[in-house]
Design an enzyme around this catalytic site. Structure first.
Site, PDB file in Angstrom:
ATOM      1  N   HIS A  95       0.822  -1.211   0.000  1.00 21.91           N
ATOM      2  CA  HIS A  95       0.000   0.000   0.000  1.00 21.91           C
ATOM      3  C   HIS A  95       0.851   1.254   0.000  1.00 21.91           C
ATOM      4  CE1 HIS A  95      -4.128   1.745   1.150  1.00 21.91           C
ATOM      5  NE2 HIS A  95      -4.095   1.372  -0.109  1.00 21.91           N
ATOM      6  N   HIS A 128      -2.545   1.991  12.704  1.00 21.06           N
ATOM      7  CA  HIS A 128      -2.077   1.328  11.483  1.00 21.06           C
ATOM      8  C   HIS A 128      -2.558  -0.121  11.531  1.00 21.06           C
ATOM      9  CE1 HIS A 128       0.247   0.578   7.972  1.00 21.06           C
ATOM     10  NE2 HIS A 128       1.483   0.733   8.422  1.00 21.06           N
ATOM     11  N   GLY A 132     -10.882   0.858  12.221  1.00 21.61           N
ATOM     12  CA  GLY A 132     -11.308   0.208  10.978  1.00 21.61           C
ATOM     13  C   GLY A 132     -12.074   1.157  10.067  1.00 21.61           C
ATOM     14  N   PHE A 133     -12.120   2.449  10.448  1.00 20.00           N
ATOM     15  CA  PHE A 133     -12.796   3.448   9.602  1.00 20.00           C
ATOM     16  C   PHE A 133     -11.859   4.602   9.288  1.00 20.00           C
ATOM     17  CE2 PHE A 133     -16.264   1.003  11.020  1.00 20.00           C
ATOM     18  CZ  PHE A 133     -17.172   1.066   9.983  1.00 20.00           C
ATOM     19  N   HIS A 144      -9.343   6.823   6.354  1.00 18.13           N
ATOM     20  CA  HIS A 144      -8.059   6.541   5.713  1.00 18.13           C
ATOM     21  C   HIS A 144      -7.358   7.839   5.369  1.00 18.13           C
ATOM     22  CE1 HIS A 144      -5.104   4.711   3.026  1.00 18.13           C
ATOM     23  NE2 HIS A 144      -5.356   3.615   3.715  1.00 18.13           N
ATOM     24  N   ARG A 165     -10.297  -1.850  -1.352  1.00 20.82           N
ATOM     25  CA  ARG A 165     -10.114  -3.221  -0.864  1.00 20.82           C
ATOM     26  C   ARG A 165     -11.300  -3.683  -0.033  1.00 20.82           C
ATOM     27  NH1 ARG A 165      -4.691  -1.651   2.148  1.00 20.82           N
ATOM     28  NH2 ARG A 165      -6.198  -0.084   2.846  1.00 20.82           N
ATOM     29  N   ASP A 198      -9.133  -3.019   7.212  1.00 19.38           N
ATOM     30  CA  ASP A 198      -9.066  -3.692   8.508  1.00 19.38           C
ATOM     31  C   ASP A 198     -10.429  -4.102   9.063  1.00 19.38           C
ATOM     32  OD1 ASP A 198      -6.307  -3.679   8.889  1.00 19.38           O
ATOM     33  OD2 ASP A 198      -6.347  -1.554   9.408  1.00 19.38           O
ATOM     34  N   ARG A 223       2.383  -8.041   4.444  1.00 18.10           N
ATOM     35  CA  ARG A 223       3.078  -6.797   4.084  1.00 18.10           C
ATOM     36  C   ARG A 223       4.594  -7.004   3.924  1.00 18.10           C
ATOM     37  NH1 ARG A 223       0.947  -1.671   4.262  1.00 18.10           N
ATOM     38  NH2 ARG A 223      -0.896  -2.735   3.432  1.00 18.10           N
ATOM     39  N   ARG A 251      15.770  12.315   4.974  1.00 19.22           N
ATOM     40  CA  ARG A 251      16.117  13.163   6.102  1.00 19.22           C
ATOM     41  C   ARG A 251      15.385  14.484   5.918  1.00 19.22           C
ATOM     42  NH1 ARG A 251      16.835  17.344   9.300  1.00 19.22           N
ATOM     43  NH2 ARG A 251      18.693  17.292  10.633  1.00 19.22           N
TER      44      ARG A 251
HETATM   45  N1  COA Z   1     -13.533   7.279  13.911  1.00 27.59           N
HETATM   46  C1  COA Z   1     -14.046   8.473  14.259  1.00 27.59           C
HETATM   47  N2  COA Z   1     -13.664   9.626  13.710  1.00 27.59           N
HETATM   48  C2  COA Z   1     -12.720   9.573  12.769  1.00 27.59           C
HETATM   49  C3  COA Z   1     -12.132   8.378  12.352  1.00 27.59           C
HETATM   50  C4  COA Z   1     -12.571   7.199  12.969  1.00 27.59           C
HETATM   51  N3  COA Z   1     -12.065   5.999  12.631  1.00 27.59           N
HETATM   52  N4  COA Z   1     -11.215   8.606  11.393  1.00 27.59           N
HETATM   53  C5  COA Z   1     -11.209   9.938  11.207  1.00 27.59           C
HETATM   54  N5  COA Z   1     -12.115  10.508  12.040  1.00 27.59           N
HETATM   55  C6  COA Z   1     -12.397  11.931  12.141  1.00 27.59           C
HETATM   56  C7  COA Z   1     -11.255  12.627  12.854  1.00 27.59           C
HETATM   57  O1  COA Z   1     -11.454  12.619  14.250  1.00 27.59           O
HETATM   58  C8  COA Z   1     -11.326  13.980  12.265  1.00 27.59           C
HETATM   59  O2  COA Z   1     -12.391  14.669  12.862  1.00 27.59           O
HETATM   60  P1  COA Z   1     -12.264  16.242  13.188  1.00 27.59           P
HETATM   61  O3  COA Z   1     -12.068  16.897  11.850  1.00 27.59           O
HETATM   62  O4  COA Z   1     -13.550  16.563  13.852  1.00 27.59           O
HETATM   63  O5  COA Z   1     -11.061  16.371  14.059  1.00 27.59           O
HETATM   64  C9  COA Z   1     -11.720  13.710  10.811  1.00 27.59           C
HETATM   65  O6  COA Z   1     -12.407  12.463  10.828  1.00 27.59           O
HETATM   66  C10 COA Z   1     -10.541  13.644   9.867  1.00 27.59           C
HETATM   67  O7  COA Z   1      -9.661  12.638  10.306  1.00 27.59           O
HETATM   68  P2  COA Z   1      -8.099  12.758  10.348  1.00 27.59           P
HETATM   69  O8  COA Z   1      -7.612  12.315  11.700  1.00 27.59           O
HETATM   70  O9  COA Z   1      -7.642  14.088   9.851  1.00 27.59           O
HETATM   71  O10 COA Z   1      -7.652  11.715   9.297  1.00 27.59           O
HETATM   72  P3  COA Z   1      -6.180  11.221   9.108  1.00 27.59           P
HETATM   73  O11 COA Z   1      -5.960  11.180   7.658  1.00 27.59           O
HETATM   74  O12 COA Z   1      -5.184  11.969   9.898  1.00 27.59           O
HETATM   75  O13 COA Z   1      -6.219   9.770   9.762  1.00 27.59           O
HETATM   76  C11 COA Z   1      -6.609   7.534  10.118  1.00 27.59           C
HETATM   77  C12 COA Z   1      -6.455   8.635   9.083  1.00 27.59           C
HETATM   78  C13 COA Z   1      -6.633   6.189   9.411  1.00 27.59           C
HETATM   79  C14 COA Z   1      -5.392   7.541  11.080  1.00 27.59           C
HETATM   80  C15 COA Z   1      -7.906   7.771  10.911  1.00 27.59           C
HETATM   81  O14 COA Z   1      -8.997   7.712  10.020  1.00 27.59           O
HETATM   82  C16 COA Z   1      -8.074   6.786  12.028  1.00 27.59           C
HETATM   83  O15 COA Z   1      -7.536   6.991  13.133  1.00 27.59           O
HETATM   84  N6  COA Z   1      -8.796   5.634  11.804  1.00 27.59           N
HETATM   85  C17 COA Z   1      -8.941   4.625  12.796  1.00 27.59           C
HETATM   86  C18 COA Z   1      -7.716   3.695  12.803  1.00 27.59           C
HETATM   87  C19 COA Z   1      -7.685   2.799  11.599  1.00 27.59           C
HETATM   88  O16 COA Z   1      -8.674   2.232  11.178  1.00 27.59           O
HETATM   89  N7  COA Z   1      -6.473   2.641  11.066  1.00 27.59           N
HETATM   90  C20 COA Z   1      -6.224   1.800   9.902  1.00 27.59           C
HETATM   91  C21 COA Z   1      -5.940   2.659   8.720  1.00 27.59           C
HETATM   92  S1  COA Z   1      -5.837   1.726   7.242  1.00 27.59           S
END
Ligand code: COA
Length: 378
Positions: free
Chosen positions: A189, A224, A260-261, A263, A272, A314, A339, A358
């Site tokens: 990925h 992650h 799990g929600f 990205h 996927r 996930d 992976r 860097r």
């Molecule tokens: N549940 C609830 N709220 C979520 C969320 C989730 N799984 N994922 C994002 N949000 C919210 C954030 O809190 C944020 O809200 P805000 O604007 O009110 O602060 C908004 O959606 C934007 O999210 P952001 O944190 O900027 O996205 P990101 O690109 O930095 O993070 C992830 C991406 C994957 C880290 C994030 O979606 C997450 O933590 N998901 C849960 C962990 C997960 O499933 N990881 C596997 C990734 S493949």
């Protein structure tokens, strides 16, 4: 002292930053697509095998019949871990997180290689790929049941080997195929956190095993790879669609993350997810656990309605792994198994046009402070 233009801007979490060239994988954020070396994930999941995909990632081309056969034979040759590795595995305590066991196991496995710095990473990745399932499951059975399991299996695939070692009998073709598809989807990925860690370590001209161990550390976190285990705990805790709706609304009200929600790259859907969701439904129905799938589906509906967030790989993978009888603690280690193919390809690619990784930091601390001698500090 003045800051340069770059030092005056920060990209939190490197979001949106293009950090290098790669021809391994294309995440299409605009059209929710995913290509490995130009081939769609839908075609690969429908028609190829994890072995074919790992060869593709390392070579940039699909193997022909002869090449695939040779590759599979090479994989089969390395199936049993050495006595030295077994001895180390037996010393890793029961309370250890399986990801930490892998961190140690892979590191020790690297110590057994005579000259890793001068060995083709393709060869190292072959050896590691087939050792991971025996490594995980030998340790798992030894620590859980005090059993020293036999490591010879009849399965000829990495997915089949994993399930046969876990359950002590060959898996059904449906189970073997389901895990094979999950491994394909998890294989690669682009510059995700763990792969970028692998590339950063590779960029210092460090060795293959140091890079892979770094990848394991980055993958372990719940933002992650660890997300699939937390997703399963949530689905099980909810237990029914109605309870799920109530629980998710409460959690969102408390500003909690639903694992799990969401990205970083895909903002409208993870390509996927529909593939693995079909398998989750099929397996849940076949194993009499449809309530788990229905619960997961209600969580998906609530998240879409309330947050416009969609499931990532996930989420439904958790249901698939559960229905395959895989203990939740082994979900993230399976992600490592898959992976490793992508990490190995990136390690190799980084060295083909290497530039030390860097970046700069955006400094927000104080400057030009007068030094205070020790005796004058309060
Ligand atoms: N549940 C609830 N709220 C979520 C969320 C989730 N799984 N994922 C994002 N949000 C919210 C954030 O809190 C944020 O809200 P805000 O604007 O009110 O602060 C908004 O959606 C934007 O999210 P952001 O944190 O900027 O996205 P990101 O690109 O930095 O993070 C992830 C991406 C994957 C880290 C994030 O979606 C997450 O933590 N998901 C849960 C962990 C997960 O499933 N990881 C596997 C990734 S493949």
């Amino acid at each position: 002292m003045t800051l340069t233009k770059q030092q005056d801007e920060a990209h939190a979490g490197l979001a949106g930053v293009i950090a290098g060239d790669s021809s391994i994988c294309l995440c299409g954020a605009e059209d929710e697509s995913l290509l490995y070396c130009g081939y769609s994930i839908e075609d690969l999941a429908a028609s190829s095998s994890f072995e074919e995909v790992s060869w593709l990632l390392l070579h940039g081309e699909l193997p022909n019949k002869k090449e695939l056969e040779k590759y599979k034979n090479a994989l089969n040759q390395h199936k049993s871990p050495s006595a030295a590795l077994i001895k180390v595995l037996e010393q890793i305590p029961e309370h250890t997180n399986p990801m930490d066991m892998l961190r140690t196991g892979i590191s020790f496995f690297g110590n057994l290689e005579k000259d890793p710095e001068h060995t083709d990473p393709k060869e190292l990745s072959e050896k590691l790929l087939v050792t991971l399932s025996p490594m995980m499951l030998y340790w798992w059975h030894f620590q859980q049941n005090k059993a020293r399991i036999k490591l010879n299996v009849s399965a000829h695939s990495i997915a089949g080997t994993f399930l046969e070692l876990l359950h002590g009998k060959p898996p059904s073709p449906m189970h073997s195929q389901a895990l094979d598809v999950a491994l394909i989807l998890y294989a690669e990925h682009e510059f995700n956190a763990s792969t970028f860690t692998v590339r950063t370590i590779a960029s210092t001209l460090s060795d293959y095993f140091s890079a892979i161990v770094g990848g394991v550390g980055a993958l372990r976190g719940s933002l992650h790879g660890g997300a699939n285990e937390w997703a399963m705990k949530l689905i099980e805790q909810c237990g029914s669609p109605d309870k799920a709706e109530k629980t998710i609304l409460e959690m969102l009200g408390q500003k909690k993350l639903i694992m799990g929600f969401g990205h970083r790259v895909y903002k409208r859907g993870d390509p996927r997810s529909p593939i693995i969701k079909k398998w989750a439904k099929k397996l849940a129905e076949a194993s009499g656990e449809s309530h788990l799938f229905e619960t997961a589906e209600r969580i998906e509906q609530v998240m879409l309605k309330e947050k416009k967030l969609f499931p990532n790989l996930d989420f439904y993978s958790a249901v698939v792994f559960h229905c395959l009888g895989i203990p939740t603690d082994l979900f993230t280690p399976i992600f490592v198994l898959a992976r490793t193919a992508g990490w190995s390809a990136h390690y190799q690619e980084q060295h083909t046009h290497n530039k030390l990784i860097r970046p700069l930091s955006h400094y927000i601390g104080p400057t030009h402070r007068p030094y205070i001698p020790l005796e004058k500090r309060s």
